[in-house]
Design an enzyme around this catalytic site. Structure first.
Site, short mmCIF file in Angstrom:
data_model
loop_
_atom_site.label_atom_id
_atom_site.label_comp_id
_atom_site.label_asym_id
_atom_site.label_seq_id
_atom_site.Cartn_x
_atom_site.Cartn_y
_atom_site.Cartn_z
N ASP A 1 0.83 -1.20 0.00
CA ASP A 1 0.00 0.00 0.00
C ASP A 1 0.87 1.25 0.00
O ASP A 1 1.59 1.51 0.96
CB ASP A 1 -0.91 0.00 1.24
CG ASP A 1 -1.78 1.23 1.33
OD1 ASP A 1 -2.90 1.19 0.79
OD2 ASP A 1 -1.35 2.23 1.94
N TYR B 1 3.18 9.90 -0.65
CA TYR B 1 4.33 9.33 0.07
C TYR B 1 5.65 9.62 -0.63
O TYR B 1 6.72 9.47 -0.02
CB TYR B 1 4.18 7.81 0.23
CG TYR B 1 2.99 7.35 1.03
CD1 TYR B 1 2.17 8.25 1.71
CD2 TYR B 1 2.66 6.00 1.08
CE1 TYR B 1 1.07 7.82 2.43
CE2 TYR B 1 1.56 5.55 1.80
CZ TYR B 1 0.77 6.47 2.46
OH TYR B 1 -0.32 6.02 3.17
N HIS C 1 -7.33 9.69 -1.47
CA HIS C 1 -6.60 9.66 -0.20
C HIS C 1 -7.37 10.29 0.95
O HIS C 1 -7.22 9.88 2.11
CB HIS C 1 -5.25 10.35 -0.36
CG HIS C 1 -4.21 9.86 0.59
ND1 HIS C 1 -2.87 9.94 0.35
CD2 HIS C 1 -4.31 9.26 1.80
CE1 HIS C 1 -2.19 9.42 1.36
NE2 HIS C 1 -3.05 9.01 2.26
#
Length: 290
Positions: free
Chosen positions: A47, A52, A110
């Site tokens: 994931d 990120y 998100h």
């Protein structure tokens, strides 16, 4: 059956492994090794997210993991700031290009709000989330074979209803923060009652659980580590669990959850108050503000 073989079947028929490796805060130049180590241990679900900054490294790890692509479930997330069709479509293509993959098993929104608004405003960006989700961007990427599944993260009841009522595709998953000290039972139940698989991020409360005396005592009672107790707690809520680590030893120990927390102890753990997240409190998802 190995823990790595356990799956949920999502509402589109695709299977999702119940245990995943989370890679938040693992640098791009180190995450490929983390992914390879995890796959060697047995993990089949990785994931990541656009936010990120490590999608390239995750893709490298997936390609060099020594396991055929169809045996792995790879997920990323459309950045929370993106609330329109054009940017969403472009970002999905960019993610695939960065990762060097032909398709992703899942892409999720998100957050219903841009990060700068999380915990600060009441605007749920209903229309923007629909723009990202329906018709052209995420739904179209599924039709084009770029994505197998689409889902959401941190969506509340009204956010889920917005997509369910106004699009052709029901979210396959809702990825939400679930850990001892923060168990949103109503949202878990609402999601599951609507055929949406729930995923738990931050199962160890970004490390804060390590400092809670009640949790430490309960772990000692079961002769397990605090992370193992926390992961098992989420596991027994019938959700996908996403522990994050770059350490292969931790990856292994996080899978050693072949024990059962009693119903009475589950209730005790569910009543634990919200923990102090320490430095992590600065992140919006833990209550901070950008």
């Amino acid at each position: 059956m190995s823990i790595f073989d356990e799956t949920f079947t999502m509402n589109n028929g695709v299977k999702i492994p119940k245990l995943a490796l989370g890679v938040w805060e693992i640098p791009d130049d180190k995450v490929a090794d983390a992914v390879k180590s995890a796959v060697e241990i047995g993990y089949r679900h990785i994931d990541t997210a656009q936010a990120y900054g490590n999608e390239r490294g995750v893709g490298e790890g997936v390609k060099n993991a020594g396991v055929s692509r169809d045996k792995l479930f790879v997920n990323s997330k459309v950045a929370a700031e993106i609330k329109n069709y054009d940017e969403a479509k472009k970002s999905i293509d960019e993610t695939l290009e960065k990762m060097g993959l032909d398709y992703l098993d899942m892409m999720i929104i998100h957050n219903p709000q841009p990060w700068k608004e999380v915990n600060q405003g009441n605007d749920r960006h209903f229309e923007g989330n629909l723009e990202t989700w329906r018709g052209r961007a995420m739904e179209d990427a599924v039709k084009a074979g770029k994505l197998k599944t689409i889902g959401v993260s941190s969506f509340q009841k009204e956010d889920l209803d917005n997509l369910i009522k106004n699009s052709d595709t029901k979210p396959a998953v809702n990825q939400i923060q679930i850990h001892i000290g923060d168990t949103p039972s109503d949202l878990i139940k609402y999601s599951q009652d609507n055929g949406i698989v729930v995923e738990a991020f931050s199962p160890i409360a970004h490390g804060a659980a390590m400092n809670d005396e009640t949790i430490k005592q309960m772990a000692a009672k079961y002769n397990v580590s605090v992370p193992q107790l926390c992961i098992r707690y989420d596991w027994q809520l019938n959700v996908v669990v996403l522990p994050k680590t770059a350490n292969p030893d931790h990856m292994k120990s996080n899978t050693d959850i072949d024990f059962e927390i009693s119903a009475e102890d589950m209730k005790t753990l569910a009543k634990i108050d919200q923990m102090n997240y320490g430095d992590a409190s600065a992140y919006p998802v833990f209550g901070g503000k950008i």
